[in-house]
Structure formats: C-alpha cells, structure tokens
Enzyme design. Structure first.
Site, PDB file in Angstrom:
ATOM      1  N   HIS A   6      -3.607   2.957  -7.878  1.00 15.74           N
ATOM      2  CA  HIS A   6      -2.582   2.212  -7.149  1.00 15.74           C
ATOM      3  C   HIS A   6      -1.568   3.211  -6.597  1.00 15.74           C
ATOM      4  O   HIS A   6      -1.282   4.230  -7.233  1.00 15.74           O
ATOM      5  CB  HIS A   6      -1.900   1.206  -8.083  1.00 15.74           C
ATOM      6  CG  HIS A   6      -0.981   0.278  -7.347  1.00 15.74           C
ATOM      7  ND1 HIS A   6       0.288   0.648  -6.977  1.00 15.74           N
ATOM      8  CD2 HIS A   6      -1.176  -0.981  -6.876  1.00 15.74           C
ATOM      9  CE1 HIS A   6       0.842  -0.358  -6.309  1.00 15.74           C
ATOM     10  NE2 HIS A   6      -0.028  -1.361  -6.232  1.00 15.74           N
ATOM     11  N   GLU A   8      -4.137  -0.760   0.578  1.00 15.97           N
ATOM     12  CA  GLU A   8      -2.704  -1.078   0.468  1.00 15.97           C
ATOM     13  C   GLU A   8      -1.904   0.022   1.134  1.00 15.97           C
ATOM     14  O   GLU A   8      -1.658   1.071   0.516  1.00 15.97           O
ATOM     15  CB  GLU A   8      -2.284  -1.131  -1.001  1.00 15.97           C
ATOM     16  CG  GLU A   8      -2.601  -2.413  -1.679  1.00 15.97           C
ATOM     17  CD  GLU A   8      -1.659  -2.668  -2.870  1.00 15.97           C
ATOM     18  OE1 GLU A   8      -1.430  -3.833  -3.159  1.00 15.97           O
ATOM     19  OE2 GLU A   8      -1.172  -1.706  -3.482  1.00 15.97           O
TER      20      GLU A   8
HETATM   21  P1  13P Z   1       3.731  -6.652  -2.802  1.00 12.93           P
HETATM   22  O1  13P Z   1       2.805  -7.841  -2.682  1.00 12.93           O
HETATM   23  O2  13P Z   1       4.976  -6.969  -3.582  1.00 12.93           O
HETATM   24  O3  13P Z   1       4.001  -6.026  -1.486  1.00 12.93           O
HETATM   25  O4  13P Z   1       2.971  -5.569  -3.692  1.00 12.93           O
HETATM   26  C1  13P Z   1       1.727  -5.136  -3.276  1.00 12.93           C
HETATM   27  C2  13P Z   1       1.132  -4.357  -4.360  1.00 12.93           C
HETATM   28  O5  13P Z   1       1.510  -3.227  -4.607  1.00 12.93           O
HETATM   29  C3  13P Z   1       0.064  -4.994  -5.148  1.00 12.93           C
HETATM   30  O6  13P Z   1      -0.667  -4.061  -5.849  1.00 12.93           O
END
Ligand code: 13P
Length: 248
Positions: A90, A162
């Site tokens: 992550h 992400e």
């Molecule tokens: P948000 O949905 O708060 O933007 O976070 C995304 C995230 O890091 C999920 O792993």
C-alpha cells in the site's frame, strides 16, 4: 464478480471493529459482490471468529518470514485461517515505512505460499505523475511485486491501482477521473497480458464513495474498488456495496 475492499487503516479499537462488522453484516446482503474487510491486524482474529460466509477478511500488512524473532511483526503464517487476502505495498507502507519493490516481491510470494491471496497495490506520486512517469512507476511496481508469481498463481492475485495523490487523506488531494483510472487499468492489464498471456482482477482506489463508485466500475472499467475513508461509515459503505451490486 466485482470486489469491494474496505481498508480501515489504523482506525477503530478492537471492540469498535467488532461492532462495526456485526452492524455491516446485518445491513448488507452482499450477493453478487465480494466484500473484503481489512481491519487493523489487531482486530483481525476476533473478526474472523464472527465472520459470516459472504464476507472475506484481509490483513493490511504482514512480514514475509515464518515464525521467528521479529518483534512487533505479524508472520505470514499467522494469517492462515484468519485472513483470506492481504494488502501488499500500500502506498502508505511505501511512503511511511519505506517498503520497497523487493519487500513487495517477498510478501506476494510469501502470501501465496501459505494460501493467502495478495492484493498488490501500485500507483504513482503526484510528482511522478507530473513528470509523466506513471506508466514507468506502475510497471516497475508490477514487475517487482509479481516477479516470483507463476501463471497458475496469477488467479489468486489482485492488483489495486491507487494513485497516491488521489487518496482522500493526501496533501492537496487531486481527482483521478474514471478516464484517468481506465487508462492506468488498461496499462496494467496490458502488462499482465505480456507477462502471463492473461490478466487478473484490477481494482481502483482513491477517494471512492457511493456517488462515484459506479463511474469507476463502468467508465473506469475497474473490477472493483479499494476504499479507505468511506469504508469507515456504515451507511456510506453499505451504499457502496449496494451500488456495486447493481453493476453487471
Ligand atoms: P480513500 O478512499 O480514503 O481515498 O483511501 C484510499 C486508500 O488508501 C485505500 O487503500
């Protein structure tokens, strides 16, 4: 089947996590969508005891080694029978805990070796995006994280794109449009096809809410979502699950 993963990050006490999970299981009947909850590792075991069949659990982090003298860590083997999935790489782990592509490679392989399915997170920073390095960065993260994954194992791997700058808690958070997401997801699928001749499930994450999830699934062509902040609100997360169910 579409997949929605709740990343609770470092939120909620053990008791709060249990209460939330029980309320969520009452609130939603997640047929047609795979719902995965990633609580803090501290709450993982107790949630696994009350889990109903339609939900899955994920660890947010673990160490690639088996049991041993590694104070403060969670062994990959400790996840067996508790977590179905585990997040790997992550961006918050990469940013605050200096996790490298080498770490993600080891973790992905370790998780698969004990039957835990890794959710490999990839994505660029705002500066990398400005420098037009998105594809480069994502490719490096993918190639490294998947380096020890065989074609047969790929079915147990999930990729989550992400972009770091679109995470709701990022400084100067930006909007990753469904079109932006689609172009990154397409790139990831192309890379997987080149490597394996087939693709894996690819999720989008970054400020996903009940009012935009459908556009990420439809226009963005995501196989599901990795949700942070919005997964901490019962009604909002329930709405995200319901909206996802409606997308075929
Ligand atoms: P948000 O949905 O708060 O933007 O976070 C995304 C995230 O890091 C999920 O792993």
């Amino acid at each position: 089947m579409k997949m929605v993963v709740a990343n609770w990050k470092m939120h909620m006490s053990g008791a709060e996590s249990e209460r939330f999970f029980k309320d969520l299981m009452k609130e939603v009947t997640p047929g047609g969508v795979e719902v995965v909850i990633a609580p803090s590792n501290f709450a993982l075991y107790s949630l696994s005891k009350i889990k109903q069949w339609q939900f899955s659990l994920a660890a947010q982090n673990f160490y690639h080694m088996d049991y041993g003298a590694y104070t403060g860590e969670t062994a990959v083997r400790q996840l067996v029978g508790v977590a179905d999935y585990a997040l790997v790489g992550h961006s918050e782990r990469r940013q605050y805990f200096r996790e490298t592509n080498k770490d993600t490679r080891r973790k992905v392989a370790a998780a698969l070796s004990v039957g835990v399915k890794p959710i490999l997170c990839v994505g660029e920073t705002a500066m990398e995006r400005e420098n037009k390095e998105t594809d480069d960065v994502v490719r490096d993260q993918l190639l490294a994280g998947l380096a020890d994954v065989t074609p047969t194992q790929l079915k147990d791997v999930v990729i989550a794109y992400e972009p770091r700058w679109a995470i709701s808690t990022a400084k100067n958070v930006g909007v990753c449009t469904p079109e932006d997401a689609r172009s990154a997801l397409t790139f990831i699928r192309q890379q997987l096809k080149e490597l394996y001749g087939k693709t894996a499930r690819v999720l989008y994450g970054g400020s996903v809410k009940s009012d935009n999830i459908v556009s990420y699934l439809k226009k963005g062509e995501a196989d599901g979502a990795l949700v942070g902040g919005a997964s901490l609100q019962l009604k909002e997360f329930g709405d995200i699950i319901e909206a996802t169910k409606a997308v075929r």
